[in-house]
Design a protein around this motif. Sequence first.
Motif, PDB file in Angstrom:
ATOM      1  N   VAL A 120      46.663  68.522  48.188  1.00 21.70           N
ATOM      2  CA  VAL A 120      45.632  67.447  48.312  1.00 21.70           C
ATOM      3  C   VAL A 120      45.750  66.420  47.043  1.00 21.70           C
ATOM      4  O   VAL A 120      46.015  66.815  45.954  1.00 21.70           O
ATOM      5  N   LEU A 121      45.644  65.189  47.519  1.00 21.48           N
ATOM      6  CA  LEU A 121      45.641  64.033  46.546  1.00 21.48           C
ATOM      7  C   LEU A 121      44.162  63.603  46.603  1.00 21.48           C
ATOM      8  O   LEU A 121      43.698  63.063  47.502  1.00 21.48           O
ATOM      9  N   ARG A 122      43.399  64.199  45.431  1.00 19.68           N
ATOM     10  CA  ARG A 122      42.103  64.044  45.385  1.00 19.68           C
ATOM     11  C   ARG A 122      41.696  62.961  44.102  1.00 19.68           C
ATOM     12  O   ARG A 122      42.133  63.355  43.091  1.00 19.68           O
ATOM     13  N   HIS A 123      40.715  62.157  44.236  1.00 21.01           N
ATOM     14  CA  HIS A 123      40.294  61.605  42.820  1.00 21.01           C
ATOM     15  C   HIS A 123      39.420  62.293  41.866  1.00 21.01           C
ATOM     16  O   HIS A 123      39.005  63.326  42.692  1.00 21.01           O
ATOM     17  N   VAL A 124      39.567  62.122  40.732  1.00 15.89           N
ATOM     18  CA  VAL A 124      38.965  62.719  39.775  1.00 15.89           C
ATOM     19  C   VAL A 124      37.448  62.501  39.657  1.00 15.89           C
ATOM     20  O   VAL A 124      36.723  63.736  39.701  1.00 15.89           O
ATOM     21  N   SER A 125      37.110  61.362  39.781  1.00 17.63           N
ATOM     22  CA  SER A 125      35.561  61.010  39.619  1.00 17.63           C
ATOM     23  C   SER A 125      35.440  59.661  40.435  1.00 17.63           C
ATOM     24  O   SER A 125      36.267  58.952  40.689  1.00 17.63           O
ATOM     25  N   PRO A 126      34.070  59.322  40.617  1.00 15.75           N
ATOM     26  CA  PRO A 126      33.846  58.084  41.368  1.00 15.75           C
ATOM     27  C   PRO A 126      34.263  56.826  40.524  1.00 15.75           C
ATOM     28  O   PRO A 126      34.468  55.570  40.897  1.00 15.75           O
ATOM     29  N   ALA A 127      34.615  56.823  39.112  1.00 18.20           N
ATOM     30  CA  ALA A 127      35.172  55.807  38.567  1.00 18.20           C
ATOM     31  C   ALA A 127      36.595  55.277  39.131  1.00 18.20           C
ATOM     32  O   ALA A 127      36.986  54.393  38.672  1.00 18.20           O
ATOM     33  N   PHE A 128      37.188  56.139  39.793  1.00 23.73           N
ATOM     34  CA  PHE A 128      38.482  55.767  40.568  1.00 23.73           C
ATOM     35  C   PHE A 128      38.572  54.581  41.354  1.00 23.73           C
ATOM     36  O   PHE A 128      39.346  53.835  41.248  1.00 23.73           O
ATOM     37  N   ALA A 129      37.018  54.175  41.892  1.00 25.13           N
ATOM     38  CA  ALA A 129      37.095  53.055  42.592  1.00 25.13           C
ATOM     39  C   ALA A 129      37.048  51.746  41.744  1.00 25.13           C
ATOM     40  O   ALA A 129      36.444  50.642  42.481  1.00 25.13           O
ATOM     41  N   GLU A 130      36.994  51.707  40.348  1.00 25.62           N
ATOM     42  CA  GLU A 130      36.737  50.826  39.474  1.00 25.62           C
ATOM     43  C   GLU A 130      38.060  50.187  39.190  1.00 25.62           C
ATOM     44  O   GLU A 130      38.021  48.904  38.828  1.00 25.62           O
ATOM     45  N   ASP A 131      39.261  50.827  39.722  1.00 25.23           N
ATOM     46  CA  ASP A 131      40.625  50.131  39.437  1.00 25.23           C
ATOM     47  C   ASP A 131      41.219  49.990  40.608  1.00 25.23           C
ATOM     48  O   ASP A 131      41.772  51.103  41.308  1.00 25.23           O
ATOM     49  N   PRO A 132      41.500  48.876  41.119  1.00 24.16           N
ATOM     50  CA  PRO A 132      42.325  48.316  42.424  1.00 24.16           C
ATOM     51  C   PRO A 132      43.445  48.913  42.617  1.00 24.16           C
ATOM     52  O   PRO A 132      44.207  49.404  43.483  1.00 24.16           O
ATOM     53  N   LEU A 133      44.365  48.963  41.504  1.00 19.88           N
ATOM     54  CA  LEU A 133      45.814  49.655  41.312  1.00 19.88           C
ATOM     55  C   LEU A 133      45.848  50.838  41.752  1.00 19.88           C
ATOM     56  O   LEU A 133      46.786  51.535  42.427  1.00 19.88           O
ATOM     57  N   ARG A 134      44.898  51.609  41.669  1.00 17.09           N
ATOM     58  CA  ARG A 134      44.915  53.143  42.213  1.00 17.09           C
ATOM     59  C   ARG A 134      45.307  53.180  43.769  1.00 17.09           C
ATOM     60  O   ARG A 134      45.732  54.340  44.312  1.00 17.09           O
ATOM     61  N   VAL A 135      44.830  52.289  44.373  1.00 15.48           N
ATOM     62  CA  VAL A 135      45.042  52.170  45.925  1.00 15.48           C
ATOM     63  C   VAL A 135      46.590  52.316  46.034  1.00 15.48           C
ATOM     64  O   VAL A 135      47.030  53.197  46.850  1.00 15.48           O
ATOM     65  N   LEU A 136      47.105  51.638  45.489  1.00 12.83           N
ATOM     66  CA  LEU A 136      48.511  51.482  45.545  1.00 12.83           C
ATOM     67  C   LEU A 136      49.397  52.649  45.117  1.00 12.83           C
ATOM     68  O   LEU A 136      50.279  53.456  45.364  1.00 12.83           O
ATOM     69  N   ARG A 137      48.674  53.235  43.746  1.00 10.66           N
ATOM     70  CA  ARG A 137      49.126  54.565  43.232  1.00 10.66           C
ATOM     71  C   ARG A 137      49.065  55.825  44.124  1.00 10.66           C
ATOM     72  O   ARG A 137      50.080  56.402  44.209  1.00 10.66           O
ATOM     73  N   VAL A 138      47.898  55.910  44.684  1.00 16.20           N
ATOM     74  CA  VAL A 138      47.802  56.889  45.442  1.00 16.20           C
ATOM     75  C   VAL A 138      48.761  56.988  46.773  1.00 16.20           C
ATOM     76  O   VAL A 138      49.283  58.052  47.211  1.00 16.20           O
ATOM     77  N   ALA A 139      48.886  55.691  47.386  1.00 18.26           N
ATOM     78  CA  ALA A 139      49.708  55.683  48.458  1.00 18.26           C
ATOM     79  C   ALA A 139      51.081  56.092  48.006  1.00 18.26           C
ATOM     80  O   ALA A 139      52.004  56.593  48.829  1.00 18.26           O
ATOM     81  N   ARG A 140      51.462  55.542  46.690  1.00 22.61           N
ATOM     82  CA  ARG A 140      52.892  55.921  46.222  1.00 22.61           C
ATOM     83  C   ARG A 140      53.082  57.431  46.106  1.00 22.61           C
ATOM     84  O   ARG A 140      54.132  57.958  46.609  1.00 22.61           O
ATOM     85  N   PHE A 141      51.841  57.973  45.488  1.00 23.93           N
ATOM     86  CA  PHE A 141      52.198  59.766  45.218  1.00 23.93           C
ATOM     87  C   PHE A 141      52.510  60.158  46.687  1.00 23.93           C
ATOM     88  O   PHE A 141      52.934  61.253  46.982  1.00 23.93           O
ATOM     89  N   ALA A 142      51.485  59.589  47.759  1.00 23.07           N
ATOM     90  CA  ALA A 142      51.396  60.332  49.122  1.00 23.07           C
ATOM     91  C   ALA A 142      53.180  60.018  49.667  1.00 23.07           C
ATOM     92  O   ALA A 142      53.535  61.009  50.380  1.00 23.07           O
ATOM     93  N   ALA A 143      53.608  59.057  49.406  1.00 23.48           N
ATOM     94  CA  ALA A 143      55.052  58.831  49.754  1.00 23.48           C
ATOM     95  C   ALA A 143      55.941  59.729  48.946  1.00 23.48           C
ATOM     96  O   ALA A 143      56.908  60.474  49.671  1.00 23.48           O
ATOM     97  N   ARG A 144      55.785  59.961  47.725  1.00 23.34           N
ATOM     98  CA  ARG A 144      56.600  60.712  46.854  1.00 23.34           C
ATOM     99  C   ARG A 144      56.538  62.441  47.537  1.00 23.34           C
ATOM    100  O   ARG A 144      57.389  62.909  47.508  1.00 23.34           O
ATOM    101  N   TYR A 145      55.186  62.640  47.708  1.00 19.91           N
ATOM    102  CA  TYR A 145      55.022  64.209  47.863  1.00 19.91           C
ATOM    103  C   TYR A 145      54.740  64.573  49.306  1.00 19.91           C
ATOM    104  O   TYR A 145      54.513  65.785  49.687  1.00 19.91           O
TER     105      TYR A 145
END
Length: 409
Positions: A120-145
């Motif tokens: 599972v790719l799960r965010h650590v805390s609600p602060a995840f939503a403060e950084d838009p780059l994380r949308v791309l990063r999570v999608a990239r990790f989804a592709a990697r794994y």
Amino acid sequence: MQIYKVGGAVRDRLLGKPVTDIDWVVVGATTEEMLAKGFRPVGADFPVFLHPKSGEEYALARTERKSGRGYGGFTFHASPEVTLEEDLIRRDLTINAMAEDDEQNLTDPYHGQRDLEDRVLRHVSPAFAEDPLRVLRVARFAARYAELGFKVAPETLELMRQLSESGELEALTAERSWKEISRALMEEQPQVFIQVLRDCGALKVLMPEVDALFGVPQPEAHHPEIDSGIHTLSVLEQSALHKQPLTVRWACLLHDLGKGLTPEEEWPRHIAHEHKGLKLIKAVNERFKAPKDCQELALLVGQYHTHGHRALELKASTLLELLQSFDVYRRPQRFEEFIVACEMDARGRKGLEQRSYPQADYLRGAADVARGVAVQPLLEKGFKGPELGEALKRERLKALKAYKESASS
């Protein structure tokens, strides 16, 4: 002072994958102490240092607070009082929020090891939503794994959806976006990256031209998968399966953008979609400031991929024009990348993934024939300047006609 290995190095060791880059966090230290030990400071935004011998990055434990828009809109606070848990909570995913000491004792306050086991790719805390780059990063990790069965947690996908709708993605710089996109396209399953972006609504913000392909039908006789968006994902998947370079993968992603402009009453045909798509490909290239070689190949593949598919039927004169467009005499590699992009396009169709593509060797042979026409005999006949160019073109056309006849006999 306590030093911990953090992030990807811990994650990949637990997954049994090779560890390449190692990041370190230093708890209980000051900048002055780091400098006294010979560490060299890097950048001005937050206290990161290079090890005097290994050159690896060591960062002081820090907290962060949202202070503005976008990836850079954060205020950082580093001090000896910041705990390891406080440093880890600011990270994006639980699987990236683990630490190890020098004896491999694991610190895992946010259950990253459990999420690794559950895939599972799960965010650590609600602060995840403060950084838009994380949308791309999570999608990239989804592709990697993806090959290991990892999925984005529903609650994390929901936060990504909220970020996509907030307008924050527009604050990302072209350079930061391209860094994530280019890395994601080189993962094992880059099509998953695009699919996850679509699932959370980010694709229509970042690449509306690609998003517009989904739901647009193509003739079933040529495209058993029918949907143009599904076809694009399949072509991208084939490019990764065949270990193609970034230039080819980028071209595969953008090659059919013109189909998104076809009026519904003309579906499922897409007349002149190659030419119509050029302005869209150019817009995407410029939006992300893609490297020049990626931009050029994407435009050429967009314009000429159907020529590639029809290579065996092309007149010798059309074949020569195609070769000239690619400057096969000085840029042979670019034409080779075009050929393989066309092959990925042909294979990116449901049930046709293993099809043969004789056009590839035919086009390579044509390029060899055109390049094989010698200039020296024409110089000896007195041709020069524009006349030499025309004479060379005539000789190449003659050679290609002979090549075409021998190939069809």
